[in-house]
Motif scaffolding. Structure first.
Motif, PDB file in Angstrom:
ATOM      1  N   LEU A 124     -10.040  22.316 -43.233  1.00 44.02           N
ATOM      2  CA  LEU A 124     -10.170  20.854 -43.240  1.00 44.02           C
ATOM      3  C   LEU A 124     -10.860  20.338 -41.981  1.00 44.02           C
ATOM      4  O   LEU A 124     -11.511  19.290 -42.014  1.00 44.02           O
ATOM      5  CB  LEU A 124      -8.791  20.208 -43.365  1.00 44.02           C
ATOM      6  CG  LEU A 124      -8.051  20.441 -44.682  1.00 44.02           C
ATOM      7  CD1 LEU A 124      -6.633  19.891 -44.606  1.00 44.02           C
ATOM      8  CD2 LEU A 124      -8.805  19.798 -45.849  1.00 44.02           C
ATOM      9  N   THR A 139     -16.585  21.622 -40.233  1.00 42.79           N
ATOM     10  CA  THR A 139     -17.565  20.958 -41.099  1.00 42.79           C
ATOM     11  C   THR A 139     -18.687  21.913 -41.461  1.00 42.79           C
ATOM     12  O   THR A 139     -18.847  22.979 -40.848  1.00 42.79           O
ATOM     13  CB  THR A 139     -18.154  19.723 -40.414  1.00 42.79           C
ATOM     14  OG1 THR A 139     -18.862  20.137 -39.223  1.00 42.79           O
ATOM     15  CG2 THR A 139     -17.053  18.733 -40.035  1.00 42.79           C
ATOM     16  N   VAL A 145     -25.391  19.132 -49.795  1.00 39.40           N
ATOM     17  CA  VAL A 145     -24.194  18.512 -49.215  1.00 39.40           C
ATOM     18  C   VAL A 145     -24.546  17.980 -47.836  1.00 39.40           C
ATOM     19  O   VAL A 145     -25.516  18.407 -47.202  1.00 39.40           O
ATOM     20  CB  VAL A 145     -23.027  19.517 -49.112  1.00 39.40           C
ATOM     21  CG1 VAL A 145     -22.585  19.977 -50.487  1.00 39.40           C
ATOM     22  CG2 VAL A 145     -23.400  20.712 -48.241  1.00 39.40           C
ATOM     23  N   LEU A 173     -19.423  17.296 -44.237  1.00 43.04           N
ATOM     24  CA  LEU A 173     -18.462  17.684 -45.265  1.00 43.04           C
ATOM     25  C   LEU A 173     -17.576  18.808 -44.734  1.00 43.04           C
ATOM     26  O   LEU A 173     -18.058  19.738 -44.090  1.00 43.04           O
ATOM     27  CB  LEU A 173     -19.201  18.155 -46.517  1.00 43.04           C
ATOM     28  CG  LEU A 173     -18.353  18.430 -47.761  1.00 43.04           C
ATOM     29  CD1 LEU A 173     -17.856  17.113 -48.355  1.00 43.04           C
ATOM     30  CD2 LEU A 173     -19.157  19.217 -48.796  1.00 43.04           C
ATOM     31  N   CYS A 174     -16.253  18.747 -44.984  1.00 42.34           N
ATOM     32  CA  CYS A 174     -15.364  19.815 -44.498  1.00 42.34           C
ATOM     33  C   CYS A 174     -15.559  21.069 -45.350  1.00 42.34           C
ATOM     34  O   CYS A 174     -15.988  21.008 -46.510  1.00 42.34           O
ATOM     35  CB  CYS A 174     -13.911  19.368 -44.513  1.00 42.34           C
ATOM     36  SG  CYS A 174     -13.178  19.221 -46.156  1.00 42.34           S
ATOM     37  N   ALA A 202     -13.397  22.989 -46.741  1.00 43.03           N
ATOM     38  CA  ALA A 202     -12.567  23.045 -47.947  1.00 43.03           C
ATOM     39  C   ALA A 202     -13.310  22.427 -49.127  1.00 43.03           C
ATOM     40  O   ALA A 202     -13.323  22.987 -50.236  1.00 43.03           O
ATOM     41  CB  ALA A 202     -11.248  22.316 -47.715  1.00 43.03           C
ATOM     42  N   ASP A 203     -13.952  21.289 -48.911  1.00 47.54           N
ATOM     43  CA  ASP A 203     -14.718  20.644 -49.978  1.00 47.54           C
ATOM     44  C   ASP A 203     -15.977  21.441 -50.309  1.00 47.54           C
ATOM     45  O   ASP A 203     -16.388  21.526 -51.464  1.00 47.54           O
ATOM     46  CB  ASP A 203     -15.097  19.221 -49.577  1.00 47.54           C
ATOM     47  CG  ASP A 203     -13.898  18.293 -49.532  1.00 47.54           C
ATOM     48  OD1 ASP A 203     -12.951  18.526 -50.301  1.00 47.54           O
ATOM     49  OD2 ASP A 203     -13.904  17.341 -48.740  1.00 47.54           O
ATOM     50  N   ASP A 219     -15.289  24.307 -52.656  1.00 43.38           N
ATOM     51  CA  ASP A 219     -15.133  23.814 -54.022  1.00 43.38           C
ATOM     52  C   ASP A 219     -16.487  23.505 -54.640  1.00 43.38           C
ATOM     53  O   ASP A 219     -16.756  23.852 -55.792  1.00 43.38           O
ATOM     54  CB  ASP A 219     -14.247  22.567 -54.009  1.00 43.38           C
ATOM     55  CG  ASP A 219     -13.803  22.151 -55.402  1.00 43.38           C
ATOM     56  OD1 ASP A 219     -13.366  23.031 -56.160  1.00 43.38           O
ATOM     57  OD2 ASP A 219     -13.905  20.961 -55.733  1.00 43.38           O
ATOM     58  N   ARG A 220     -17.371  22.859 -53.885  1.00 42.71           N
ATOM     59  CA  ARG A 220     -18.721  22.537 -54.383  1.00 42.71           C
ATOM     60  C   ARG A 220     -19.499  23.805 -54.713  1.00 42.71           C
ATOM     61  O   ARG A 220     -20.229  23.868 -55.709  1.00 42.71           O
ATOM     62  CB  ARG A 220     -19.496  21.748 -53.321  1.00 42.71           C
ATOM     63  CG  ARG A 220     -18.908  20.391 -52.976  1.00 42.71           C
ATOM     64  CD  ARG A 220     -19.354  19.296 -53.921  1.00 42.71           C
ATOM     65  NE  ARG A 220     -18.939  18.011 -53.407  1.00 42.71           N
ATOM     66  CZ  ARG A 220     -19.691  17.231 -52.638  1.00 42.71           C
ATOM     67  NH1 ARG A 220     -20.924  17.622 -52.324  1.00 42.71           N
ATOM     68  NH2 ARG A 220     -19.249  16.080 -52.202  1.00 42.71           N
ATOM     69  N   GLN A 267      -8.501  24.772 -52.398  1.00 44.38           N
ATOM     70  CA  GLN A 267      -7.973  23.777 -53.315  1.00 44.38           C
ATOM     71  C   GLN A 267      -6.594  23.294 -52.871  1.00 44.38           C
ATOM     72  O   GLN A 267      -6.280  22.110 -52.947  1.00 44.38           O
ATOM     73  CB  GLN A 267      -7.908  24.363 -54.726  1.00 44.38           C
ATOM     74  CG  GLN A 267      -9.267  24.542 -55.378  1.00 44.38           C
ATOM     75  CD  GLN A 267      -9.197  25.276 -56.697  1.00 44.38           C
ATOM     76  OE1 GLN A 267      -8.180  25.854 -57.056  1.00 44.38           O
ATOM     77  NE2 GLN A 267     -10.293  25.261 -57.439  1.00 44.38           N
ATOM     78  N   GLN A 297      -6.760  20.870 -49.936  1.00 47.15           N
ATOM     79  CA  GLN A 297      -7.194  19.524 -50.264  1.00 47.15           C
ATOM     80  C   GLN A 297      -6.044  18.627 -50.736  1.00 47.15           C
ATOM     81  O   GLN A 297      -6.220  17.422 -50.879  1.00 47.15           O
ATOM     82  CB  GLN A 297      -8.279  19.583 -51.344  1.00 47.15           C
ATOM     83  CG  GLN A 297      -9.581  20.189 -50.820  1.00 47.15           C
ATOM     84  CD  GLN A 297     -10.546  20.518 -51.938  1.00 47.15           C
ATOM     85  OE1 GLN A 297     -10.178  21.058 -52.968  1.00 47.15           O
ATOM     86  NE2 GLN A 297     -11.805  20.172 -51.738  1.00 47.15           N
TER      87      GLN A 297
END
Length: 422
Positions: free
Chosen positions: A260, A263, A341, A345-346, A348-349, A352-353, A417, A420
């Motif tokens: 989290l 970046t 992206v 953006l962290c 973790a995201d 997922d992307r 996941q 988040q």
């Protein structure tokens, strides 16, 4: 009982003991309400130990020798049925919140329900955690009533009476406030509710679990040295189990916090080349595909402006005989169709992307809208290792890039996941 490098953290444990500390290896012996029941090899050891312990104790009873061992085996099997029902309590409440349950496994220290997702709210986490001890306490109440209906001194009454006491102990023991016990999950949910941070809940509950495990080991050693009580070594084993998994929860929370905090800009690389749109495929192949590892990504540029990306997998679209007269622009993937992206953006995201699109990387866009770099799975693992101050061999990073997949023992998608869930 319910539950030092990047890979070890993922291998050892995680945010929800039933989710990450799962032991989904063993023999399947059936299912209850669609939930597979598995038996780990270590279960047979404790089954034999429990049967022998009760058998030798009950030899003083006025029973036939055969009945003694039948009652002892029945007691051992009923004990583990109680454990299954305890874990079934967790599982059914989890399923009521649309959280998938993969299996229930019996092993040396009891049982473990394999729940594949973290609860979404502290309230859900509390309900899942309290369900197991509630089931055990309910069994105690039923068995205590049944005991009064059976003849004094009979094998049936003896089994039921002991089983009632064990279920009460199971409920109380599991409510000790430290991970990986159910009481630790309750403590985690309470701190999560108070602080608004699931990760803080995990950390404090893991510290409490570490303290409980240490106290159990210390107590067993004192009793062993002072009174020569060899039987207390079982307490030491339970303490070791608690310490190991409390540490795993702590490490897992650290990893999630890092996902989290870091970046994309801190993990991305510029591991790509730029080629002119007018360059032929033949010239590209001679320069970059002969006798050297192929580039991770090839940007196609026209008049100094990025137009798109040349994917090596797309080269087969044009016969090699036509490469000499075919420009790379003929098979360029336009920039607007590619996954992009932002730098802030962290991770973790970003993980997922990365799983939601067919490319093995993400393009990184600077605040000005320009392409700033590239991010793939190998870059993410390298950044995590650096953040944890645990260097990783660059060969492993390159292998991750080539495989386009995280190592089997590093389920970063599931970890991200769960991270988040705030």
């Amino acid at each position: 009982m319910g539950s030092n490098n990047v890979e070890a953290i993922a291998h050892n444990g995680g945010g929800d003991r039933r989710q990450i500390l799962a032991m989904n290896t063993g023999w399947r012996i059936g299912s209850i309400l669609g939930i597979p029941i598995l038996i780990a090899p270590s279960w047979f050891i404790i089954l034999a130990v429990v049967t022998y312990a009760y058998g030798t104790t009950w030899q003083m009873m006025d029973w036939q020798p055969t009945m003694v061992w039948i009652a002892a085996l029945t007691m051992a099997l009923a004990l583990f049925l109680s454990v299954v029902l305890h874990e079934l309590g967790h599982s059914l409440v989890a399923r009521s919140h649309a959280i998938p349950v993969q299996s229930i496994t019996l092993f040396l220290f009891g049982g473990m329900a394999t729940i594949s997702q973290e609860s979404k709210t502290p309230g859900q986490a509390f309900q899942v955690a309290i369900a197991g001890p509630s089931m055990s306490f309910g069994l105690y109440m039923v068995l205590a009533l049944l005991e009064g209906l059976l003849p004094n001194g009979s094998p049936g009454r003896m089994v039921v009476a002991n089983l009632a006491g064990i279920n009460l102990m199971l409920a109380l023991f599991n409510m000790l406030p430290g991970l990986p016990l159910d009481g630790g999950q309750v403590l985690k949910s309470a701190i999560w509710k108070l602080t608004g941070s699931r990760i803080q809940g995990v950390r404090w509950a893991a510290r409490a679990g570490w303290l409980l495990g240490g106290l159990a080991i210390a107590l067993s050693l004192v009793l062993l040295v002072r009174y020569a009580m060899v039987s207390v070594l079982w307490i030491a084993l339970l303490g070791w189990f608690g310490l190991r998994h409390a540490n795993a929860h702590q490490q897992f929370a650290t990893l999630q916090s890092l996902l989290l905090r870091l970046t994309v800009s801190q993990a991305m690389t510029r591991d790509f080349i730029s080629i002119e749109a007018t360059q032929t495929l033949q010239d590209f192949g001679d320069r970059y595909l002969m006798g050297q590892p192929p580039p991770n990504c090839c940007f196609v540029v026209a008049e100094g402006v990025y137009q798109g990306v040349l994917r090596l997998d797309d080269l087969h679209q044009i016969p090699s005989a036509d490469w000499a007269r075919s420009p790379v622009s003929a098979i360029t993937q336009p920039l607007e169709t590619l996954p992009i992206v932002d730098e802030n953006l962290c991770l973790a995201d970003a993980i997922d992307r990365l799983e939601q699109q067919p490319y093995p990387w993400l393009l990184v866009r600077s605040p000005t809208g320009a392409i700033a770099g590239l991010l793939d799975r190998g870059d993410i693992v390298r950044a995590l290792s650096k953040g944890l101050k645990q260097p990783i061999n660059e060969e492993i990073v390159q292998q991750i890039k080539a495989d386009q997949a995280y190592p089997d023992r590093l389920p970063l998608v599931a970890i991200a996941q769960t991270a988040q869930i705030r």
